[in-house]
Scaffold this active site. Structure first.
Site, mmCIF file in Angstrom:
data_model
loop_
_atom_site.group_PDB
_atom_site.id
_atom_site.type_symbol
_atom_site.label_atom_id
_atom_site.label_comp_id
_atom_site.label_asym_id
_atom_site.label_seq_id
_atom_site.Cartn_x
_atom_site.Cartn_y
_atom_site.Cartn_z
ATOM 1 N N ILE A 12 0.903 -1.283 0.019
ATOM 2 C CA ILE A 12 -0.036 0.046 0.025
ATOM 3 C C ILE A 12 1.007 1.253 0.076
ATOM 4 N N ASP A 33 12.138 2.955 5.133
ATOM 5 C CA ASP A 33 11.542 1.426 5.095
ATOM 6 C C ASP A 33 12.673 0.570 5.519
ATOM 7 N N SER A 83 2.588 -7.146 8.692
ATOM 8 C CA SER A 83 1.091 -6.832 8.052
ATOM 9 C C SER A 83 0.220 -8.265 7.830
ATOM 10 N N THR A 98 7.539 -4.191 15.912
ATOM 11 C CA THR A 98 7.359 -2.970 14.843
ATOM 12 C C THR A 98 5.844 -2.345 14.945
ATOM 13 N N THR A 123 -6.365 -0.601 10.365
ATOM 14 C CA THR A 123 -7.245 -1.575 9.796
ATOM 15 C C THR A 123 -8.499 -1.880 10.396
ATOM 16 N N ASP A 124 -9.551 -2.311 9.576
ATOM 17 C CA ASP A 124 -10.706 -2.911 9.956
ATOM 18 C C ASP A 124 -10.646 -4.100 10.768
ATOM 19 N N GLU A 125 -9.686 -4.752 10.952
ATOM 20 C CA GLU A 125 -9.234 -5.916 11.831
ATOM 21 C C GLU A 125 -9.706 -5.735 13.402
ATOM 22 N N TYR A 148 -1.769 -9.804 15.348
ATOM 23 C CA TYR A 148 -1.616 -8.721 14.131
ATOM 24 C C TYR A 148 -2.666 -7.734 14.707
ATOM 25 N N LYS A 152 -2.389 -3.997 16.115
ATOM 26 C CA LYS A 152 -2.650 -2.563 15.288
ATOM 27 C C LYS A 152 -3.622 -1.723 15.928
ATOM 28 N N LYS A 187 -0.790 -13.240 0.570
ATOM 29 C CA LYS A 187 -1.959 -12.742 0.996
ATOM 30 C C LYS A 187 -2.758 -13.279 -0.034
ATOM 31 N N ARG A 212 -15.082 -11.118 3.546
ATOM 32 C CA ARG A 212 -14.155 -9.529 3.498
ATOM 33 C C ARG A 212 -14.576 -8.654 2.633
HETATM 34 P P1 NAD Z 1 3.282 -4.965 3.425
HETATM 35 O O1 NAD Z 1 3.542 -5.973 4.358
HETATM 36 O O2 NAD Z 1 3.251 -5.128 2.015
HETATM 37 O O3 NAD Z 1 4.362 -3.705 3.685
HETATM 38 C C1 NAD Z 1 4.954 -3.475 4.765
HETATM 39 C C2 NAD Z 1 6.348 -2.523 4.572
HETATM 40 O O4 NAD Z 1 6.589 -2.100 6.042
HETATM 41 C C3 NAD Z 1 7.490 -3.228 3.669
HETATM 42 O O5 NAD Z 1 8.015 -2.388 3.112
HETATM 43 C C4 NAD Z 1 8.477 -3.512 4.973
HETATM 44 O O6 NAD Z 1 9.734 -3.540 4.596
HETATM 45 C C5 NAD Z 1 8.099 -2.163 5.876
HETATM 46 N N1 NAD Z 1 8.441 -2.485 7.383
HETATM 47 C C6 NAD Z 1 8.129 -3.524 8.247
HETATM 48 N N2 NAD Z 1 8.797 -3.409 9.321
HETATM 49 C C7 NAD Z 1 9.498 -2.345 9.452
HETATM 50 C C8 NAD Z 1 10.288 -1.580 10.372
HETATM 51 N N3 NAD Z 1 10.364 -2.063 11.557
HETATM 52 N N4 NAD Z 1 10.784 -0.274 9.764
HETATM 53 C C9 NAD Z 1 10.592 0.074 8.562
HETATM 54 N N5 NAD Z 1 9.885 -0.351 7.800
HETATM 55 C C10 NAD Z 1 9.380 -1.804 7.892
HETATM 56 O O7 NAD Z 1 1.765 -4.306 4.098
HETATM 57 P P2 NAD Z 1 0.953 -3.391 3.234
HETATM 58 O O8 NAD Z 1 -0.234 -4.459 2.764
HETATM 59 O O9 NAD Z 1 1.459 -2.689 2.435
HETATM 60 O O10 NAD Z 1 0.342 -2.670 4.701
HETATM 61 C C11 NAD Z 1 0.603 -1.337 5.088
HETATM 62 C C12 NAD Z 1 -0.047 -0.954 6.149
HETATM 63 O O11 NAD Z 1 -1.533 -0.831 6.124
HETATM 64 C C13 NAD Z 1 -0.002 -1.575 7.661
HETATM 65 O O12 NAD Z 1 0.067 -0.832 8.508
HETATM 66 C C14 NAD Z 1 -1.166 -2.660 7.469
HETATM 67 O O13 NAD Z 1 -1.470 -2.816 8.741
HETATM 68 C C15 NAD Z 1 -2.263 -1.614 6.808
HETATM 69 N N6 NAD Z 1 -3.388 -2.307 6.361
HETATM 70 C C16 NAD Z 1 -3.089 -3.175 5.292
HETATM 71 C C17 NAD Z 1 -4.200 -3.683 4.707
HETATM 72 C C18 NAD Z 1 -4.041 -4.931 3.513
HETATM 73 O O14 NAD Z 1 -5.200 -5.356 2.954
HETATM 74 N N7 NAD Z 1 -2.825 -4.965 3.037
HETATM 75 C C19 NAD Z 1 -5.688 -3.463 5.173
HETATM 76 C C20 NAD Z 1 -5.679 -2.382 6.201
HETATM 77 C C21 NAD Z 1 -4.581 -1.822 6.606
HETATM 78 O O1 DAU Z 2 -8.759 -6.587 6.604
HETATM 79 C C1 DAU Z 2 -7.867 -5.932 6.377
HETATM 80 C C2 DAU Z 2 -6.519 -6.757 6.743
HETATM 81 O O2 DAU Z 2 -6.425 -7.542 5.636
HETATM 82 C C3 DAU Z 2 -4.965 -6.253 6.812
HETATM 83 O O3 DAU Z 2 -5.196 -5.313 7.848
HETATM 84 C C4 DAU Z 2 -4.107 -7.172 6.759
HETATM 85 O O4 DAU Z 2 -2.776 -6.241 6.931
HETATM 86 C C5 DAU Z 2 -4.008 -7.886 5.574
HETATM 87 O O5 DAU Z 2 -2.976 -9.012 5.395
HETATM 88 C C6 DAU Z 2 -5.519 -8.527 5.450
HETATM 89 O O6 DAU Z 2 -5.813 -9.461 6.642
HETATM 90 P P1 DAU Z 2 -6.525 -10.734 6.031
HETATM 91 O O7 DAU Z 2 -6.043 -11.923 7.116
HETATM 92 O O8 DAU Z 2 -7.965 -10.609 5.532
HETATM 93 O O9 DAU Z 2 -5.812 -11.071 4.671
HETATM 94 P P2 DAU Z 2 -5.358 -12.692 4.070
HETATM 95 O O10 DAU Z 2 -5.106 -12.127 2.407
HETATM 96 O O11 DAU Z 2 -4.306 -13.103 4.747
HETATM 97 O O12 DAU Z 2 -6.501 -13.439 3.837
HETATM 98 C C7 DAU Z 2 -7.931 -13.083 3.464
HETATM 99 C C8 DAU Z 2 -8.887 -14.154 3.693
HETATM 100 O O13 DAU Z 2 -8.737 -15.354 2.930
HETATM 101 C C9 DAU Z 2 -9.132 -14.477 5.159
HETATM 102 O O14 DAU Z 2 -10.203 -14.970 5.496
HETATM 103 C C10 DAU Z 2 -7.925 -15.744 5.432
HETATM 104 C C11 DAU Z 2 -8.495 -16.425 3.832
HETATM 105 N N1 DAU Z 2 -7.200 -17.255 3.335
HETATM 106 C C12 DAU Z 2 -6.217 -16.460 3.137
HETATM 107 C C13 DAU Z 2 -4.694 -17.099 2.778
HETATM 108 C C14 DAU Z 2 -3.518 -16.446 2.750
HETATM 109 C C15 DAU Z 2 -7.433 -18.356 2.745
HETATM 110 O O15 DAU Z 2 -8.513 -19.095 2.760
HETATM 111 N N2 DAU Z 2 -6.304 -19.203 2.078
HETATM 112 C C16 DAU Z 2 -4.876 -18.521 2.244
HETATM 113 O O16 DAU Z 2 -4.035 -19.166 1.623
#
Ligand code: NAD
Ligand code: DAU
Length: 350
Positions: A12, A33, A83, A98, A123-125, A148, A152, A187, A212
């Site tokens: 993101i 980063d 994440s 972290t 996050t919505d979690e 996780y 958060k 993911k 989701r």
């Molecule tokens: P990501 O795992 O793709 O990226 C995380 C980044 O943070 C990486 O570039 C990593 O190198 C960096 N990082 C990790 N630990 C660090 C540290 N100690 N110091 C500096 N950098 C560090 O994550 P993402 O999916 O891009 O998520 C970004 C943010 O959004 C997170 O805070 C996550 O909780 C939040 N979020 C993600 C989702 C989602 O669906 N992916 C949804 C809601 C909220």
């Molecule tokens: O809701 C926001 C969150 O979404 C963020 O805060 C997190 O950083 C992000 O990783 C994501 O969390 P989820 O646990 O929802 O995402 P994930 O992609 O891991 O899983 C999505 C859904 O799919 C969840 O119900 C678990 C399921 N899943 C996931 C994986 C990786 C499977 O069924 N099979 C899989 O292999």
């Protein structure tokens, strides 16, 4: 503004940086980063030479490094986190370090340097499991269920306390599940797409009926920028997509787009403590800042599937490293042949 973006090499964060720089506004960005397994500078190749962009490798838990890099900045946009929910179950230590300690250090330094705005990406979690049909607005209770989401929620409460106690200029965004290009293939969506492209099994946790709320990452990036520029200090803004669907429905949509058979689906051991439903009420962001999601799920999924198909070299490169070890340890063995494999040692709910 001079922006201090943490975690900008992730999924993101890199979308947000590409979005901000593509607008050609006056923002300059320092991307701070650590480059963990999830951080990938290839995500930022298109902006690497932009004079308004600078990368600094560093850890948000290192107060001296943060202080040095944050000098001269006006605002923080804090994405950096561990994440992945599954990793937080298998190994919670780095997540706590972290996501909680790192956020605390950023707050301390930003306060000391008197920054004007601090947008914390959450996050919505944090709202936990919703009942069927229920949605969560910003005043909904906090009931995180995984290490996780608890980390958060803890960070959110620290941010809240800094605003209330010190008048610190913080805002929180909470988004739903993001999808789109450059997402690390641990993911759900990138894992399913890249597995299906190779005719490998698609692991579905439990019964696959978990719900989701999907948002395209570019819609989230636009929402975060709106909050940074115009959000009210001390407030929380949900950023949710229009679609709440069951995981199995998502799996089937992807298989159809990829012209692959449903026989690739494998039901595997459920995630311990797995939340059944997330669904955000984003009316506040829509009402106050005029934001709304622009990319429909149909268009976004097609674009994402095509991106992964066209960027197999990117997937191969990220899969080569630390992820490969993780995948072999936790996924290869998690397939249907070992339905009760439980690497975390956590007792799964009955
Ligand atoms: P990501 O795992 O793709 O990226 C995380 C980044 O943070 C990486 O570039 C990593 O190198 C960096 N990082 C990790 N630990 C660090 C540290 N100690 N110091 C500096 N950098 C560090 O994550 P993402 O999916 O891009 O998520 C970004 C943010 O959004 C997170 O805070 C996550 O909780 C939040 N979020 C993600 C989702 C989602 O669906 N992916 C949804 C809601 C909220
Ligand atoms: O809701 C926001 C969150 O979404 C963020 O805060 C997190 O950083 C992000 O990783 C994501 O969390 P989820 O646990 O929802 O995402 P994930 O992609 O891991 O899983 C999505 C859904 O799919 C969840 O119900 C678990 C399921 N899943 C996931 C994986 C990786 C499977 O069924 N099979 C899989 O292999």
């Amino acid at each position: 503004m001079n922006l201090f973006v943490t975690g900008g090499a992730g999924f993101i964060g890199s979308s947000f940086i590409r979005h901000v720089l593509s607008l050609g506004q006056d923002h300059r960005i320092v991307n701070f980063d650590k480059l963990t397994y999830a951080g990938n500078l290839a995500n930022l190749e298109s902006v690497a030479a932009d004079p308004n962009y600078r990368f600094v490798k560093g850890d948000i838990c290192d107060s001296a490094a943060v202080t040095a890099a944050m000098q001269g900045c006006d605002a923080v946009v804090h994405f950096a986190a561990e994440s992945h929910v599954d990793r937080s179950i298998y190994e919670p230590g780095p997540v706590i370090e972290t996501n909680i300690t790192g956020t605390f250090i950023l707050l301390q330094v930003a306060r000391k340097l008197d920054l004007q705005r601090f947008v914390h990406i959450s996050t919505d979690e944090v709202y936990g499991d919703l009942a069927p049909g229920q949605v969560s607005d910003e005043n909904f209770h906090l009931r995180p269920n995984s290490p996780y989401s608890a980390s958060k929620a803890s960070a959110d409460l620290l941010v809240r306390s800094f605003h209330r106690t010190y008048g610190f200029p913080a805002i929180i965004t909470r988004s739903s599940n993001n999808y789109g290009p450059y997402q690390f293939p641990e993911k759900l969506l990138p894992l399913l797409i890249s597995n299906a492209l190779e005719d490998k099994h698609l692991p579905v946790y439990g019964d696959g009926r978990q719900e989701r709320n999907w948002i395209h990452v570019e819609d989230n990036s636009r929402g975060i920028l709106a909050v940074l520029e115009r959000g009210r200090l001390g407030e929380i803004y949900n950023i949710g997509g229009a679609d709440v669907i069951e995981n199995l429905d998502m799996v089937r949509r992807l298989l159809a787009l990829l012209h692959k058979p449903e026989s690739l689906i494998r039901y595997v051991t459920d995630r311990p403590g797995h939340d059944r439903r997330y669904a955000l009420d984003s009316a506040k962001l829509i009402r106050e800042l005029g934001w709304s999601p622009r990319i429909s799920l149909a268009d976004g999924l097609l674009q994402t599937v095509n991106w992964y198909r066209d960027n197999s070299a990117w997937v191969a490169a990220v899969r080569d490293g630390a992820y490969r070890t993780y995948y072999d340890k936790y996924y290869e063995n998690r397939d249907s042949s070992l339905r009760h494999f439980n690497p975390s040692g956590v007792k799964a709910p009955a």
